[in-house]
Design a protein around this motif. Sequence first.
Motif, PDB file in Angstrom:
ATOM      1  N   MET A   1      34.740  58.952  58.141  1.00 24.14           N
ATOM      2  CA  MET A   1      34.923  57.693  58.847  1.00 24.14           C
ATOM      3  C   MET A   1      34.992  56.558  57.849  1.00 24.14           C
ATOM      4  SD  MET A   1      32.732  56.398  62.065  1.00 24.14           S
ATOM      5  CE  MET A   1      31.958  54.827  61.948  1.00 24.14           C
ATOM      6  N   GLY A   2      35.791  55.525  58.152  1.00 26.42           N
ATOM      7  CA  GLY A   2      35.977  54.405  57.249  1.00 26.42           C
ATOM      8  C   GLY A   2      34.879  53.393  57.352  1.00 26.42           C
ATOM      9  N   ALA A   3      35.238  52.129  57.112  1.00 29.09           N
ATOM     10  CA  ALA A   3      34.255  51.070  57.012  1.00 29.09           C
ATOM     11  C   ALA A   3      33.984  50.388  58.329  1.00 29.09           C
ATOM     12  CB  ALA A   3      34.752  50.034  56.003  1.00 29.09           C
ATOM     13  N   ALA A   4      34.182  51.083  59.408  1.00 27.47           N
ATOM     14  CA  ALA A   4      34.142  50.441  60.715  1.00 27.47           C
ATOM     15  C   ALA A   4      32.762  50.420  61.348  1.00 27.47           C
ATOM     16  CB  ALA A   4      35.112  51.151  61.647  1.00 27.47           C
ATOM     17  N   GLY A   5      31.737  50.786  60.606  1.00 28.18           N
ATOM     18  CA  GLY A   5      30.416  50.777  61.195  1.00 28.18           C
ATOM     19  C   GLY A   5      30.283  51.891  62.212  1.00 28.18           C
ATOM     20  N   SER A   6      29.625  51.626  63.329  1.00 28.53           N
ATOM     21  CA  SER A   6      29.377  52.682  64.300  1.00 28.53           C
ATOM     22  C   SER A   6      30.593  53.047  65.113  1.00 28.53           C
ATOM     23  CB  SER A   6      28.241  52.259  65.247  1.00 28.53           C
ATOM     24  OG  SER A   6      28.605  51.082  65.938  1.00 28.53           O
ATOM     25  N   SER A   7      31.506  52.089  65.360  1.00 25.34           N
ATOM     26  CA  SER A   7      32.656  52.407  66.195  1.00 25.34           C
ATOM     27  C   SER A   7      33.954  51.809  65.707  1.00 25.34           C
ATOM     28  CB  SER A   7      32.416  51.906  67.625  1.00 25.34           C
ATOM     29  OG  SER A   7      32.437  50.490  67.657  1.00 25.34           O
ATOM     30  N   PRO A 282      33.540  47.668  51.140  1.00 28.81           N
ATOM     31  CA  PRO A 282      32.079  47.622  50.966  1.00 28.81           C
ATOM     32  C   PRO A 282      31.424  46.587  51.874  1.00 28.81           C
ATOM     33  CG  PRO A 282      33.184  47.689  48.840  1.00 28.81           C
ATOM     34  CD  PRO A 282      34.253  47.468  49.868  1.00 28.81           C
ATOM     35  N   GLY A 283      30.522  47.050  52.701  1.00 28.88           N
ATOM     36  CA  GLY A 283      29.817  46.144  53.603  1.00 28.88           C
ATOM     37  C   GLY A 283      30.642  45.652  54.758  1.00 28.88           C
ATOM     38  N   GLY A 284      31.867  46.154  54.899  1.00 26.40           N
ATOM     39  CA  GLY A 284      32.745  45.666  55.953  1.00 26.40           C
ATOM     40  C   GLY A 284      32.274  46.061  57.330  1.00 26.40           C
ATOM     41  N   THR A 285      32.646  45.238  58.320  1.00 23.26           N
ATOM     42  CA  THR A 285      32.211  45.513  59.699  1.00 23.26           C
ATOM     43  C   THR A 285      33.364  45.490  60.718  1.00 23.26           C
ATOM     44  OG1 THR A 285      31.713  43.165  60.057  1.00 23.26           O
ATOM     45  CG2 THR A 285      29.907  44.550  59.254  1.00 23.26           C
ATOM     46  N   PRO A 286      34.598  45.939  60.470  1.00 21.04           N
ATOM     47  CA  PRO A 286      35.035  46.709  59.310  1.00 21.04           C
ATOM     48  C   PRO A 286      35.571  45.891  58.145  1.00 21.04           C
ATOM     49  CG  PRO A 286      36.765  46.697  60.930  1.00 21.04           C
ATOM     50  CD  PRO A 286      35.610  45.941  61.541  1.00 21.04           C
ATOM     51  N   SER A 287      35.968  44.638  58.363  1.00 21.09           N
ATOM     52  CA  SER A 287      36.458  43.786  57.285  1.00 21.09           C
ATOM     53  C   SER A 287      35.281  43.068  56.642  1.00 21.09           C
ATOM     54  CB  SER A 287      37.473  42.783  57.838  1.00 21.09           C
ATOM     55  OG  SER A 287      38.528  43.447  58.507  1.00 21.09           O
ATOM     56  N   ARG A 288      35.558  42.336  55.570  1.00 16.93           N
ATOM     57  CA  ARG A 288      34.471  41.607  54.912  1.00 16.93           C
ATOM     58  C   ARG A 288      34.941  40.226  54.473  1.00 16.93           C
ATOM     59  NH1 ARG A 288      33.330  43.490  48.645  1.00 16.93           N
ATOM     60  NH2 ARG A 288      35.470  43.285  47.840  1.00 16.93           N
ATOM     61  N   CYS A 289      33.989  39.390  54.104  1.00 13.13           N
ATOM     62  CA  CYS A 289      34.296  38.083  53.544  1.00 13.13           C
ATOM     63  C   CYS A 289      35.044  38.277  52.228  1.00 13.13           C
ATOM     64  CB  CYS A 289      33.013  37.295  53.288  1.00 13.13           C
ATOM     65  SG  CYS A 289      31.974  37.073  54.754  1.00 13.13           S
ATOM     66  N   ASN A 290      36.109  37.519  52.035  1.00  8.76           N
ATOM     67  CA  ASN A 290      36.897  37.669  50.827  1.00  8.76           C
ATOM     68  C   ASN A 290      36.064  37.309  49.603  1.00  8.76           C
ATOM     69  OD1 ASN A 290      38.896  36.810  48.643  1.00  8.76           O
ATOM     70  ND2 ASN A 290      40.250  37.684  50.185  1.00  8.76           N
ATOM     71  N   PRO A 291      36.012  38.178  48.581  1.00  8.41           N
ATOM     72  CA  PRO A 291      35.146  37.928  47.431  1.00  8.41           C
ATOM     73  C   PRO A 291      35.604  36.787  46.538  1.00  8.41           C
ATOM     74  CG  PRO A 291      36.492  39.870  47.043  1.00  8.41           C
ATOM     75  CD  PRO A 291      36.714  39.470  48.480  1.00  8.41           C
ATOM     76  N   VAL A 292      36.835  36.322  46.734  1.00  2.48           N
ATOM     77  CA  VAL A 292      37.366  35.273  45.865  1.00  2.48           C
ATOM     78  C   VAL A 292      37.290  33.895  46.507  1.00  2.48           C
ATOM     79  CG1 VAL A 292      39.499  34.410  44.762  1.00  2.48           C
ATOM     80  CG2 VAL A 292      38.853  36.828  44.561  1.00  2.48           C
ATOM     81  N   ASN A 293      37.578  33.792  47.801  1.00  5.30           N
ATOM     82  CA  ASN A 293      37.724  32.448  48.365  1.00  5.30           C
ATOM     83  C   ASN A 293      36.948  32.183  49.652  1.00  5.30           C
ATOM     84  OD1 ASN A 293      39.165  33.919  50.243  1.00  5.30           O
ATOM     85  ND2 ASN A 293      40.962  32.592  50.217  1.00  5.30           N
ATOM     86  N   ALA A 294      36.162  33.141  50.141  1.00 14.25           N
ATOM     87  CA  ALA A 294      35.422  32.884  51.381  1.00 14.25           C
ATOM     88  C   ALA A 294      34.342  31.842  51.145  1.00 14.25           C
ATOM     89  CB  ALA A 294      34.795  34.177  51.899  1.00 14.25           C
ATOM     90  N   PRO A 295      34.070  30.976  52.113  1.00 15.11           N
ATOM     91  CA  PRO A 295      32.984  29.992  51.965  1.00 15.11           C
ATOM     92  C   PRO A 295      31.642  30.691  51.808  1.00 15.11           C
ATOM     93  CG  PRO A 295      33.834  30.009  54.214  1.00 15.11           C
ATOM     94  CD  PRO A 295      34.766  30.857  53.411  1.00 15.11           C
ATOM     95  N   THR A 296      30.720  30.006  51.168  1.00 13.60           N
ATOM     96  CA  THR A 296      29.435  30.624  50.834  1.00 13.60           C
ATOM     97  C   THR A 296      28.655  31.051  52.066  1.00 13.60           C
ATOM     98  OG1 THR A 296      28.433  28.420  50.724  1.00 13.60           O
ATOM     99  CG2 THR A 296      29.239  29.370  48.660  1.00 13.60           C
ATOM    100  N   GLU A 297      28.860  30.390  53.198  1.00 14.91           N
ATOM    101  CA  GLU A 297      28.114  30.732  54.403  1.00 14.91           C
ATOM    102  C   GLU A 297      28.687  31.950  55.130  1.00 14.91           C
ATOM    103  OE1 GLU A 297      30.467  26.953  55.727  1.00 14.91           O
ATOM    104  OE2 GLU A 297      29.935  27.987  53.865  1.00 14.91           O
ATOM    105  N   CYS A 298      29.804  32.485  54.651  1.00 13.79           N
ATOM    106  CA  CYS A 298      30.438  33.625  55.313  1.00 13.79           C
ATOM    107  C   CYS A 298      29.536  34.855  55.250  1.00 13.79           C
ATOM    108  CB  CYS A 298      31.770  33.939  54.660  1.00 13.79           C
ATOM    109  SG  CYS A 298      32.699  35.269  55.483  1.00 13.79           S
TER     110      CYS A 298
END
Length: 304
Positions: A1-7, A282-298
């Motif tokens: 299973m991929g990065a999709a968490g439980s479902s 990594p850590g995606g639910t299934p996607s994640r905050c962009n490591p380059v430009n996402a705001p710090t509160e993401c």
Amino acid sequence: MGAAGSSGAPATGGAGGMPTAGPLDDVLRVNHIQNEGTHNSYHVDTVMLIPQWNYTHAPLDQQLALQGVRHFELDVHYSAGQFLVYHVPVDVGTTCSTFIECLTVIKTWSDANIAHSPIFILIEPKDELDPEKIAGHYDELETEALSVWPRDRVLAPDDVRGAHPDLRTAILADGWPTLGATRGKIAFFLMGGTSDYVTDPSMASKLMFARGDEPDPWAAILKLEGPESDEAEIMQRVQEGFLVRTRYNGGNLDYVQTRIDASLRSGAHFLSGDFPEMFMIPGGTPSRCNPVNAPTECVNTAIE
């Protein structure tokens, strides 16, 4: 299973089929997300002599639900007034045989999971071996797309360009719409046939984004497929606001960790490959905050 968490499926949404708002929906934008997708997303192994073609993907809705996929690549051919989806004439295995069928599978899943982040469809005209060419039929391709996805469920160039003269200017000045404005929507990116499709550099009234290079006025989504060799440029374009597609594995279906690491680190938004059952954001639910430009509160859970 991929990065999709439980479902792999987000909440279905609120009353009336409207997406449930996330806690950062007015802060996060489309370009603040990094997600995974599949290359030749429809492909079914037909036991070819070419080893690189011997792979099978799950149906598109299963990729969405179970593997965390949020963008697809569809190879499209024009034949007898409709658009077919398969690789090339000697490699025709597919989980959805027509463009409409593929979009309908995705739309059915989307309707049941309306709070999802925007899904991107990467369309590659693959007609170099076909007797009928797609050139001159792009209006028909748009019509087929709209027969499944109503315009208010599509993120189109006009929605990004706004009052600016072209997409590039809009991207550099204002950026992309918010996540809240694009939940439950789809976007189309034409990866070839640009000279036939881009009849007006402003892209006014066009349904699909078109492939271009950074100086082009219609540039919004860029294709930089060498994550190791292109890493510096990918990071620069991500910081400027463009969306970037790269390949986390190469054309030989090689699963090389240094290439994967560079893909993730680069901030490319669309990481395409052929191993959705193995590859994870990594850590995606299934996607994640962009490591380059996402705001710090993401936080990843604010995306889905």
